[in-house]
Scaffold this motif. Structure first.
Motif, short mmCIF file in Angstrom:
data_model
loop_
_atom_site.label_atom_id
_atom_site.label_comp_id
_atom_site.label_asym_id
_atom_site.label_seq_id
_atom_site.Cartn_x
_atom_site.Cartn_y
_atom_site.Cartn_z
N THR A 97 0.81 -1.22 0.00
CA THR A 97 0.00 0.00 0.00
C THR A 97 0.85 1.27 0.00
OG1 THR A 97 -0.19 -0.07 2.42
CG2 THR A 97 -1.97 -1.10 1.14
N PHE A 118 -20.75 3.78 4.87
CA PHE A 118 -21.24 3.08 3.69
C PHE A 118 -22.72 3.34 3.42
CE2 PHE A 118 -17.52 0.68 5.09
CZ PHE A 118 -16.73 0.87 3.98
N LEU A 125 -4.93 4.05 2.94
CA LEU A 125 -4.66 2.61 3.04
C LEU A 125 -3.26 2.36 3.60
CD1 LEU A 125 -6.20 1.14 -0.24
CD2 LEU A 125 -7.02 0.84 2.11
N SER A 177 -2.37 0.57 7.14
CA SER A 177 -1.49 -0.59 7.18
C SER A 177 -0.34 -0.38 8.16
CB SER A 177 -0.91 -0.85 5.79
OG SER A 177 -1.92 -1.11 4.86
N GLN A 198 -6.77 11.31 1.62
CA GLN A 198 -7.48 10.04 1.49
C GLN A 198 -6.70 9.04 0.63
OE1 GLN A 198 -11.39 10.30 -0.23
NE2 GLN A 198 -11.94 8.26 0.42
N TYR A 225 -8.82 2.67 6.96
CA TYR A 225 -9.30 1.80 5.88
C TYR A 225 -10.71 2.21 5.44
CZ TYR A 225 -5.63 -1.66 5.49
OH TYR A 225 -4.46 -2.30 5.19
N LEU A 226 -11.57 2.48 6.40
CA LEU A 226 -12.93 2.90 6.06
C LEU A 226 -12.91 4.22 5.30
CD1 LEU A 226 -14.83 2.02 9.35
CD2 LEU A 226 -15.00 0.87 7.14
N TRP A 227 -12.06 5.14 5.72
CA TRP A 227 -11.95 6.42 5.04
C TRP A 227 -11.45 6.23 3.61
CZ3 TRP A 227 -7.39 10.21 5.62
CH2 TRP A 227 -7.68 11.41 4.97
N ALA A 228 -10.52 5.32 3.42
CA ALA A 228 -9.99 5.06 2.07
C ALA A 228 -11.05 4.49 1.15
CB ALA A 228 -8.80 4.11 2.15
N CYS A 229 -12.04 3.83 1.70
CA CYS A 229 -13.08 3.18 0.90
C CYS A 229 -14.26 4.10 0.58
CB CYS A 229 -13.60 1.94 1.61
SG CYS A 229 -12.36 0.65 1.75
N THR A 230 -14.27 5.30 1.13
CA THR A 230 -15.39 6.19 0.86
C THR A 230 -15.24 6.84 -0.51
OG1 THR A 230 -14.31 8.06 1.94
CG2 THR A 230 -15.78 6.71 3.29
N THR A 231 -16.36 7.16 -1.11
CA THR A 231 -16.41 7.83 -2.41
C THR A 231 -17.41 8.98 -2.29
OG1 THR A 231 -18.23 6.50 -3.27
CG2 THR A 231 -16.01 5.62 -3.58
#
Length: 112
Positions: A20, A96, A37, A41, A33, A83-89
Motif C-alpha cells: 500500500t 457506507f 490505506l 497498514s 485520502q 481503511y474505512l476512510w480510504a473506501c469512501t467515495t
C-alpha cells in the motif's frame, strides 16, 4: 499458539504495508485520502508489533501485558478507520450509507 499467530499477523501486516506504499509522486500525507490505506497498514503493523512483543513475553513465562494488548487494539482500531476512510467515495460515505437519496426506478412515473 499466541506467538505463532502474532508473528503471522505481523508478517501479513508488513506485506500489507509494502503493498500500500503510495506510488511515486503520490501524496504521503496522513491527511490525504489517497494515502489512507498506507497509514492504516502502518498502524496495523505497529499494533501487530505490540501483540508480538507481548507474545514473546508470554512465551518466556511472563504474564500477559495488558498495556501491550490495549495499545495493539487501539492502533488496530485507528487503522480500521483509515481503511474505512480510504473506501469512501462521493456516492458512499464513511458508514457506507449513500450520500444521495435512493431513487426506486419502479416508483418513477413515465412522465418524469
Amino acid at each position: 499458539l499466541y506467538f505463532i499467530g502474532a508473528v503471522l499477523v505481523l508478517s501479513a501486516s508488513f506485506a500489507l504495508v509494502l503493498n500500500t506504499v503510495p506510488k511515486t509522486g503520490a501524496t504521503w500525507s496522513i491527511y490525504e485520502q489517497g494515502a489512507a490505506l498506507f497509514w492504516g497498514s502502518v498502524l496495523f503493523l505497529i499494533g501487530s508489533a505490540f501483540f508480538t512483543t507481548d507474545s514473546v513475553y508470554v512465551l518466556y513465562g511472563a504474564d500477559y501485558t495488558q498495556a501491550f494488548g490495549i495499545a495493539g487494539n487501539v492502533l488496530f482500531d485507528i487503522g480500521l478507520f483509515f481503511y474505512l476512510w480510504a473506501c469512501t467515495t462521493p456516492d458512499v460515505g464513511f458508514f457506507f450509507l449513500a450520500s444521495k437519496p435512493h431513487v426506486d426506478p419502479f416508483m418513477v412515473s413515465a412522465q418524469d
